[in-house]
Design an enzyme around this catalytic site. Structure first.
Site, short mmCIF file in Angstrom:
data_model
loop_
_atom_site.label_atom_id
_atom_site.label_comp_id
_atom_site.label_asym_id
_atom_site.label_seq_id
_atom_site.Cartn_x
_atom_site.Cartn_y
_atom_site.Cartn_z
N ASP A 1 0.79 -1.23 0.00
CA ASP A 1 0.00 0.00 0.00
C ASP A 1 0.82 1.27 0.00
O ASP A 1 0.33 2.32 0.43
CB ASP A 1 -0.92 -0.01 1.23
CG ASP A 1 -0.12 -0.24 2.51
OD1 ASP A 1 1.10 -0.02 2.51
OD2 ASP A 1 -0.74 -0.67 3.51
N ARG B 1 2.70 8.41 8.83
CA ARG B 1 2.52 9.80 8.41
C ARG B 1 1.44 10.53 9.21
O ARG B 1 1.61 11.68 9.59
CB ARG B 1 2.13 9.81 6.92
CG ARG B 1 3.01 10.70 6.08
CD ARG B 1 2.64 10.63 4.62
NE ARG B 1 3.53 11.45 3.84
CZ ARG B 1 4.71 11.05 3.38
NH1 ARG B 1 5.13 9.83 3.58
NH2 ARG B 1 5.47 11.88 2.70
N GLU C 1 -2.10 5.16 2.79
CA GLU C 1 -2.05 3.73 2.43
C GLU C 1 -3.41 3.16 2.06
O GLU C 1 -3.52 2.34 1.15
CB GLU C 1 -1.41 2.92 3.56
CG GLU C 1 0.09 3.15 3.74
CD GLU C 1 0.42 4.39 4.56
OE1 GLU C 1 -0.52 5.09 5.02
OE2 GLU C 1 1.62 4.67 4.74
N HIS D 1 6.24 5.33 12.97
CA HIS D 1 6.64 6.12 11.80
C HIS D 1 5.49 6.69 11.00
O HIS D 1 5.68 7.50 10.11
CB HIS D 1 7.51 5.27 10.86
CG HIS D 1 6.73 4.18 10.17
ND1 HIS D 1 6.02 4.41 9.02
CD2 HIS D 1 6.54 2.88 10.47
CE1 HIS D 1 5.44 3.28 8.64
NE2 HIS D 1 5.73 2.33 9.50
N HIS E 1 13.02 5.02 12.67
CA HIS E 1 12.88 5.21 11.23
C HIS E 1 13.80 6.36 10.81
O HIS E 1 14.04 7.28 11.60
CB HIS E 1 11.41 5.55 10.94
CG HIS E 1 11.04 5.54 9.50
ND1 HIS E 1 11.46 6.51 8.62
CD2 HIS E 1 10.27 4.68 8.78
CE1 HIS E 1 10.97 6.25 7.42
NE2 HIS E 1 10.25 5.14 7.49
N GLU F 1 -0.58 -9.03 -1.11
CA GLU F 1 -1.19 -8.44 0.09
C GLU F 1 -2.37 -7.54 -0.32
O GLU F 1 -2.51 -6.39 0.11
CB GLU F 1 -0.18 -7.64 0.94
CG GLU F 1 -0.61 -7.44 2.37
CD GLU F 1 0.38 -6.61 3.18
OE1 GLU F 1 0.35 -5.38 3.10
OE2 GLU F 1 1.19 -7.21 3.90
C1 UD1 Z 1 6.75 4.82 3.65
C2 UD1 Z 1 5.35 4.47 3.15
C3 UD1 Z 1 4.57 3.76 4.24
C4 UD1 Z 1 5.34 2.60 4.82
C5 UD1 Z 1 6.72 3.05 5.24
C6 UD1 Z 1 7.55 1.88 5.70
C7 UD1 Z 1 4.28 5.99 1.55
C8 UD1 Z 1 3.59 7.28 1.36
N1 UD1 Z 1 4.63 5.70 2.81
O1 UD1 Z 1 6.59 5.78 4.69
O2 UD1 Z 1 3.34 3.29 3.72
O3 UD1 Z 1 4.64 2.10 5.94
O4 UD1 Z 1 7.39 3.66 4.13
O5 UD1 Z 1 8.65 2.28 6.44
O6 UD1 Z 1 4.52 5.27 0.61
N2 UD1 Z 1 14.35 8.15 4.80
C9 UD1 Z 1 15.74 8.08 4.78
N3 UD1 Z 1 16.31 6.87 4.43
C10 UD1 Z 1 15.59 5.77 4.13
C11 UD1 Z 1 14.19 5.85 4.17
C12 UD1 Z 1 13.58 7.05 4.50
O7 UD1 Z 1 16.44 9.03 5.04
O8 UD1 Z 1 16.18 4.72 3.81
C13 UD1 Z 1 13.71 9.46 5.16
C14 UD1 Z 1 13.77 10.51 4.01
O9 UD1 Z 1 13.96 11.77 4.56
C15 UD1 Z 1 12.36 10.41 3.42
C16 UD1 Z 1 11.54 10.15 4.68
O10 UD1 Z 1 12.33 9.24 5.46
O11 UD1 Z 1 11.97 11.58 2.73
C17 UD1 Z 1 10.16 9.59 4.47
O12 UD1 Z 1 10.17 8.46 3.61
P1 UD1 Z 1 8.79 8.08 2.83
O13 UD1 Z 1 9.02 6.84 2.05
O14 UD1 Z 1 8.26 9.26 2.11
O15 UD1 Z 1 7.76 7.83 4.00
P2 UD1 Z 1 7.75 6.73 5.15
O16 UD1 Z 1 7.26 7.39 6.38
O17 UD1 Z 1 9.05 6.03 5.16
N1 UDP Z 2 11.83 -3.83 10.69
C1 UDP Z 2 13.20 -4.03 10.56
N2 UDP Z 2 14.05 -3.23 11.31
C2 UDP Z 2 13.59 -2.25 12.13
C3 UDP Z 2 12.18 -2.04 12.22
C4 UDP Z 2 11.33 -2.84 11.47
O1 UDP Z 2 13.65 -4.91 9.84
O2 UDP Z 2 14.41 -1.58 12.76
C5 UDP Z 2 10.91 -4.67 9.88
C6 UDP Z 2 9.77 -5.34 10.63
O3 UDP Z 2 10.15 -6.61 11.09
C7 UDP Z 2 8.68 -5.43 9.57
C8 UDP Z 2 8.93 -4.22 8.69
O4 UDP Z 2 10.26 -3.80 8.96
O5 UDP Z 2 8.81 -6.57 8.75
C9 UDP Z 2 7.95 -3.13 9.00
O6 UDP Z 2 8.31 -1.98 8.34
P1 UDP Z 2 7.68 -0.57 8.67
O7 UDP Z 2 7.23 -0.54 10.09
O8 UDP Z 2 8.67 0.44 8.23
O9 UDP Z 2 6.46 -0.49 7.66
P2 UDP Z 2 4.94 -0.97 7.71
O10 UDP Z 2 4.90 -2.43 7.99
O11 UDP Z 2 4.26 -0.16 8.77
O12 UDP Z 2 4.43 -0.62 6.36
#
Ligand code: UD1
Ligand code: UDP
Length: 374
Positions: A98, A212, A134, A210, A243, A120
């Site tokens: 999602d 949004r 999502e 984490h 995160h 999923e």
């Molecule tokens: C995204 C997904 C969310 C998912 C989550 C898993 C969307 C809108 N959101 O949210 O559904 O649950 O990932 O974790 O698709 N960043 C880094 N390094 C990384 C990853 C992220 O620096 O490796 C930082 C960056 O500043 C980036 C911010 O995190 O802009 C947000 O990342 P983004 O993918 O937009 O949103 P998530 O909250 O990670």
């Molecule tokens: N996870 C990980 N390391 C971490 C935190 C989470 O490997 O430090 C794994 C966790 O086991 C799960 C997935 O990341 O499988 C969940 O990711 P996240 O919470 O970012 O996204 P969501 O599931 O909410 O979309």
């Protein structure tokens, strides 16, 4: 034999964890040319997972920017994935879950008439703004998906209610369970240096947040509850893999930075995170994947959200929905810490594997083989 090209798209950490077993299962079929397109919506958090599963992306669009907006992610993934599909001309594209990567890459495939498999499929909170964005992403993808790989019977029922054709729907289980089984077997002790600070056998809770829709005041409420829990239990440790998002880190650091018994660290690699889930007293998390994993290992998880699209985690799993209110979260955690009957009670209520038997990826690979090659 004429091999059919299947592109598996991943953008964020959870997509990589849950798509990795699908990539492995498709490759084992030996009848597909399997390509992995990473959008790079996540950077380090995605690479960490791909390294562990030994999967190399065939193309990485590297789109991530600090504090990226939804418009930016959508537009970059749509055009980048579209160009990759024009180049590779796949017979099918698989997207997971999602995220904005899921939706935009799926849309690019749909625009080209390439059938989309949604891994999923069918999860619903029935609230378009929770989780945001999502719920909208998953609803839209299921409108154009040619295969809806539902993790549970309830998810399949949701797809039927929304008019997906019966022949397109299959109940496979959730591939996160496949990933979890693969990982539990892989590492018995944690390797992250951060976890070395945790005294042997010390009681700890594991925390992730984490979402949004929680940025700002809700996350402040969650963090205040965490400090209340620590104040009430000086013997307790807290492991908080943060995160990478700066909007999330700033708030967590403000509340928990510099406190004793708290390990604020970078995201743990998947096997160490699985170790931490297993070894903790319980988990507090707003994550989707963690609700499924915790239920599979029968570990109580206080779900830091007002609604969940995974009601199975609450009805048949180890989840307790506690929202983002400071008092409610702290009260639920203190009950688990102080009432000796509370944790065994949750463990007793858990059904065996509400999210699947660890063979979801194999089932998906077989369905695709049947559809594309017969
Ligand atoms: C995204 C997904 C969310 C998912 C989550 C898993 C969307 C809108 N959101 O949210 O559904 O649950 O990932 O974790 O698709 N960043 C880094 N390094 C990384 C990853 C992220 O620096 O490796 C930082 C960056 O500043 C980036 C911010 O995190 O802009 C947000 O990342 P983004 O993918 O937009 O949103 P998530 O909250 O990670
Ligand atoms: N996870 C990980 N390391 C971490 C935190 C989470 O490997 O430090 C794994 C966790 O086991 C799960 C997935 O990341 O499988 C969940 O990711 P996240 O919470 O970012 O996204 P969501 O599931 O909410 O979309």
């Amino acid at each position: 034999m004429d091999r059919k090209t299947v592109v598996c798209v991943i953008g964020t950490r959870p997509e990589a964890i849950k798509m990795a077993p699908v990539v492995i299962a498709l490759r084992e079929q030996d009848v597909f040319d399997v390509k992995v397109l990473a959008t790079g919506q996540h950077a380090a958090m995605l690479d960490q997972v791909l390294d562990f599963f030994k999967i190399a992306a065939d193309r990485n669009l590297h789109i991530m920017k600090e504090r990226q907006t939804l418009d930016y992610i959508t537009a970059s993934v749509l055009t980048g994935a579209g160009e990759y599909f024009d180049e590779t001309r796949p017979s099918a594209v698989l997207v997971h879950g999602d995220t904005t990567t899921t939706f935009a890459a799926g849309l690019a495939a749909f625009y080209r008439g390439v059938p989309v498999g949604h891994v999923e499929a069918g999860l619903r909170s029935w609230n378009m703004r929770l989780p945001f964005p999502e719920e909208m992403n998953r609803v839209l993808v299921d409108k154009f998906a040619a295969w809806g790989f539902a993790p549970t019977q309830l998810a399949a029922e949701n797809l039927r209610k929304e008019g997906m054709a019966e022949r397109a729907i299959s109940v496979t289980g959730n591939t996160v369970i496949d990933a979890l089984f693969y990982t539990v077997a892989a590492r018995a002790k944690p390797e992250s240096p951060e976890l070395a600070a945790l005294p042997d056998g010390a009681p700890f809770v594991l925390v992730t947040a984490h979402r949004r829709e929680s940025w700002g005041a809700p996350l402040e409420g969650i963090c205040s509850a965490l400090t209340d829990i620590l104040d009430a239990h000086p013997e307790l440790w807290m492991v908080v893999p943060m995160h990478k998002n700066p909007a999330v880190r700033e708030i967590i650091r403000k509340h928990l930075g510099g406190r004793g018994n708290v390990i604020l660290c970078d995201p743990l690699d998947y096997p160490d995170f699985v170790w931490a889930m297993n070894s903790s007293k319980f988990i507090l998390s707003d994550s989707g994947g963690v609700q499924e994993e915790a239920s599979a290992i029968k570990k109580p998880v206080l779900i830091l959200r007002d609604v969940t699209e995974r009601p199975e985690a609450v009805e048949h799993g180890s989840g307790v929905l506690v929202g983002v209110d400071r008092g409610r979260i702290a009260a639920a955690a203190l009950k688990l810490l102080e009432d000796e009957a509370a944790i065994p009670e949750i463990e007793r209520r858990c059904a065996a594997q509400p999210f699947g038997d660890g063979k979801a990826s194999q089932k998906i690979a077989e369905i695709l083989k049947e559809s594309l090659l017969s």
